[in-house]
Scaffold this motif. Structure first.
Motif: not given
Length: 93
Positions: A44-46, A48-50, A52-53, A56
């Motif tokens: 989930e962290e990977v 979400d981070t990817q 989000f990036g 942006k």
């Protein structure tokens, strides 16, 4: 900047963003196949981070006039659907 150069930059921006989306999909597929389950916090962290990036990057391209906002939303939506299908296929195993 002439119209031809602007179109070239726009096309390159879209290609780069699509490539980044494909990298995210591949990363998640590898993670699902080899490392973790979709319910895992690392997965989930990977994800979400990817995502989000990428959002942006798309925002930046839109602000520069290299991409229409709707096209960026479509790119994110398509990737989200693809990831959802991967998740569903994994959980059905």
């Amino acid at each position: 900047m002439d119209t031809k150069s602007q179109q070239s930059y726009q096309q390159k921006a879209v290609e780069l963003l699509k490539a980044d989306g494909e990298k995210i999909a591949k990363l998640i597929k590898v993670q699902m196949d080899n490392l973790t389950m979709p319910q895992c916090p690392l997965y989930e962290e990977v994800l979400d981070t990817q995502m989000f990036g990428l959002s942006k990057e798309i925002d930046f391209a839109v602000k520069l006039g290299l991409m229409e906002r709707q096209e960026g939303k479509l790119l994110l939506s398509t990737l989200e659907k693809e990831l959802s299908l991967m998740h569903d296929a994994y959980t059905e195993k």
